[in-house]
Design an enzyme around this catalytic site. Structure first.
Site, mmCIF file in Angstrom:
data_model
loop_
_atom_site.group_PDB
_atom_site.id
_atom_site.type_symbol
_atom_site.label_atom_id
_atom_site.label_comp_id
_atom_site.label_asym_id
_atom_site.label_seq_id
_atom_site.Cartn_x
_atom_site.Cartn_y
_atom_site.Cartn_z
ATOM 1 N N ASN A 216 1.008 -1.181 -0.184
ATOM 2 C CA ASN A 216 -0.080 -0.127 -0.017
ATOM 3 C C ASN A 216 1.018 1.421 -0.124
ATOM 4 O OD1 ASN A 216 0.615 0.737 2.864
ATOM 5 N ND2 ASN A 216 -0.249 -1.286 3.098
ATOM 6 N N ASP A 284 -4.432 -5.904 4.929
ATOM 7 C CA ASP A 284 -5.573 -6.815 5.643
ATOM 8 C C ASP A 284 -5.443 -8.273 4.871
ATOM 9 O OD1 ASP A 284 -6.577 -4.840 7.262
ATOM 10 O OD2 ASP A 284 -7.377 -3.777 5.746
ATOM 11 N N LYS A 294 7.138 -17.775 -10.741
ATOM 12 C CA LYS A 294 6.653 -16.836 -11.001
ATOM 13 C C LYS A 294 5.251 -16.990 -11.905
ATOM 14 C CE LYS A 294 6.741 -12.483 -13.860
ATOM 15 N NZ LYS A 294 7.558 -12.188 -15.221
ATOM 16 N N PRO A 310 -3.368 -11.503 10.523
ATOM 17 C CA PRO A 310 -3.529 -11.331 11.897
ATOM 18 C C PRO A 310 -4.067 -9.643 12.130
ATOM 19 C CG PRO A 310 -1.290 -11.910 11.542
ATOM 20 C CD PRO A 310 -1.990 -12.106 10.101
ATOM 21 N N LYS A 348 -11.252 -3.188 18.411
ATOM 22 C CA LYS A 348 -10.150 -3.474 18.551
ATOM 23 C C LYS A 348 -9.324 -3.203 20.153
ATOM 24 C CE LYS A 348 -8.770 -2.698 13.813
ATOM 25 N NZ LYS A 348 -7.420 -2.820 13.047
HETATM 26 O O1 C5P Z 1 -8.766 -1.844 10.632
HETATM 27 P P1 C5P Z 1 -7.683 -0.750 10.112
HETATM 28 O O2 C5P Z 1 -6.872 -1.508 9.174
HETATM 29 O O3 C5P Z 1 -8.368 0.506 9.421
HETATM 30 O O4 C5P Z 1 -7.199 -0.478 11.497
HETATM 31 C C1 C5P Z 1 -6.030 0.601 11.551
HETATM 32 C C2 C5P Z 1 -5.328 0.272 12.835
HETATM 33 O O5 C5P Z 1 -5.010 -1.301 13.171
HETATM 34 C C3 C5P Z 1 -3.925 0.852 12.605
HETATM 35 O O6 C5P Z 1 -3.563 1.076 13.985
HETATM 36 C C4 C5P Z 1 -2.983 -0.469 12.206
HETATM 37 O O7 C5P Z 1 -1.599 -0.351 12.506
HETATM 38 C C5 C5P Z 1 -3.807 -1.582 12.801
HETATM 39 N N1 C5P Z 1 -3.699 -2.814 12.134
HETATM 40 C C6 C5P Z 1 -3.000 -3.755 12.622
HETATM 41 N N2 C5P Z 1 -2.860 -5.013 12.103
HETATM 42 C C7 C5P Z 1 -3.767 -5.281 10.831
HETATM 43 C C8 C5P Z 1 -4.614 -4.320 10.573
HETATM 44 C C9 C5P Z 1 -4.511 -3.085 11.192
HETATM 45 O O8 C5P Z 1 -2.187 -3.609 13.657
HETATM 46 N N3 C5P Z 1 -3.659 -6.405 10.395
#
Ligand code: C5P
Length: 411
Positions: A216, A284, A294, A310, A348
């Site tokens: 990203n 995600d 490849k 995770p 969270k």
């Molecule tokens: O759910 P989202 O990705 O928008 O959440 C953002 C927050 O969750 C950020 O603090 C990001 O660092 C954390 N996060 C994480 N592990 C993931 C997804 C997001 O620690 N797999």
């Protein structure tokens, strides 16, 4: 930095213009600044610019009878909490290392018993010359502190080490150096000394096959700025970072990872921590099983199967006896900013969520400026648009206050 007295020595380098910005930032934070210009320094910036910004007289010449009669070099040093040399040219460093005192700046530096912080700035070849290396080793042994230099394009058209550290980095180093002074009441109040701060930063890269990955647009600028701000408050900092094009912040324990799974493992290994800040833009999803070879085009068929990664923030913030006392997450959103951030905080189990609008045009993603909304149990605070460095400093100061409040509530 309120009430601190900085004596700034400006040497003769093109980076002297950045010292004007440094003065402004110091004044904004309540410090008082007096400046001494070397004759080389005066070729790049004028005493007038420095006097206007410092709101003090600027000093230049040891043999100017008016200077010495009104305020001598000994008094200039005595009336400072810290001496900052920025830019510290190769010549100035050589003079300092050898104890020369043939102008006001070097006479003050030889006469002082105050801590000296130098921000070197010079051409890469001068920086790499054995004579400069010797001088630096001598000055380090004498107790001089350094910030920078950085690597980058030089005014002379070359590339390499030797650019003066940016004003914000010098400011952080100043507050770190002042923070080491136990008599500083504000530093003591706002200190994170003895505290461990865990920070995740940057994107993650999820391999698809030996040559491709999912990633990203995160630059890691905010996470790295948070690490610098935590170091400035005296914390022990572990920075777990995905692949970024940024220099490692000084004074942190750096753990470099690529994937979300590696980031989670590194974060968990770094616990316990007093504060955890998850600023990384964790992917995600990852490819369900990395292909050994490849991948080839196969007509219309969709090749990629994804599986969920995770959640590092949720894992760290889960209620447990070892949970960090303050867990801060970030929410980069393109719509329903506050509602989504508030829900994220709950889902969270984070203490705070830093919400920022990353719609194209805001410049937050990858840029240097950000405007955040801090979502806490008490509600939502709308912060002004600030540099990521300033946002980081304010956030860490808030975190230090919150930790101190929690401690006194528990006592
Ligand atoms: O759910 P989202 O990705 O928008 O959440 C953002 C927050 O969750 C950020 O603090 C990001 O660092 C954390 N996060 C994480 N592990 C993931 C997804 C997001 O620690 N797999």
């Amino acid at each position: 930095m309120q009430g601190k007295r900085i004596l700034l020595i400006v040497g003769g380098g093109i980076a002297a213009y950045k010292s004007l910005d440094l003065v402004r930032r110091l004044k904004d934070r309540g410090a008082s600044v007096r400046a001494i210009l070397t004759s080389g320094g005066a070729a790049f910036v004028t005493p007038l610019s420095l006097s206007v910004l410092t709101e003090e007289r600027t000093f230049t010449d040891l043999f100017d009878l008016k200077d010495e009669a009104e305020i001598g070099h000994i008094r200039l040093s005595r009336e400072a909490d810290l001496i900052v040399v920025a830019p510290a040219t190769a010549d100035l460093l050589a003079k300092m290392a050898h104890g020369l005192a043939d102008d006001l700046a070097t006479a003050v530096l030889l006469a002082t018993d105050k801590k000296v912080l130098a921000a070197p700035a010079m051409n890469v070849r001068m920086w790499e010359h054995p004579a400069t290396k010797r001088n630096l080793a001598t000055l380090r042994a004498d107790g001089v502190a350094f910030v920078g230099p950085d690597e980058g394009e030089m005014a002379c058209g070359e590339y390499g080490m030797g650019r003066m550290a940016e004003p914000q980095a010098i400011l952080d180093a100043i507050s770190r150096t002042l923070g080491a002074d136990r008599t500083a009441p504000l530093a003591a109040l706002r200190s994170l000394s003895g505290r461990h701060v865990l920070i995740t930063s940057g994107p993650t890269q999820e391999p698809i096959d030996p040559v491709r990955y999912l990633a990203n647009r995160s630059s890691g600028k905010q996470g790295h700025a948070l690490a610098r701000a935590a170091v400035a408050l005296g914390a022990e900092v572990t920075l777990v970072s995905g692949p970024v094009a940024l220099p490692d912040p000084q004074g942190v324990r750096m753990v470099k990872v690529e994937t979300a799974q590696e980031m989670l493992a590194a974060a968990l290994e770094s616990l316990p921590a007093d504060i955890a800040i998850c600023a990384a833009a964790v992917a995600d999803w990852r490819a369900a099983g990395e292909a050994a070879q490849k991948l080839k085009k196969q007509g219309e068929e969709t090749l990629l199967r994804l599986t969920q990664n995770p959640d590092i923030l949720a894992t760290i913030a889960k209620p447990s006896p070892g949970r960090p006392r303050l867990v801060i997450g970030f929410a980069a959103e393109t719509e329903n900013l506050i509602a989504n951030a508030t829900e994220k905080r709950r889902a969270k189990n984070a203490d705070w969520i830093v919400a920022n609008d990353v719609r194209p045009g805001t410049g937050a993603m990858g840029g240097d400026v950000t405007q955040i909304h801090l979502v806490t149990a008490a509600g939502v605070e709308d912060w002004p648009s600030l540099s990521k460095d300033e946002t980081a400093s304010r956030l860490l100061a808030r975190a230090a206050d919150a930790l101190a409040a929690k401690r006194s509530a528990a006592e």
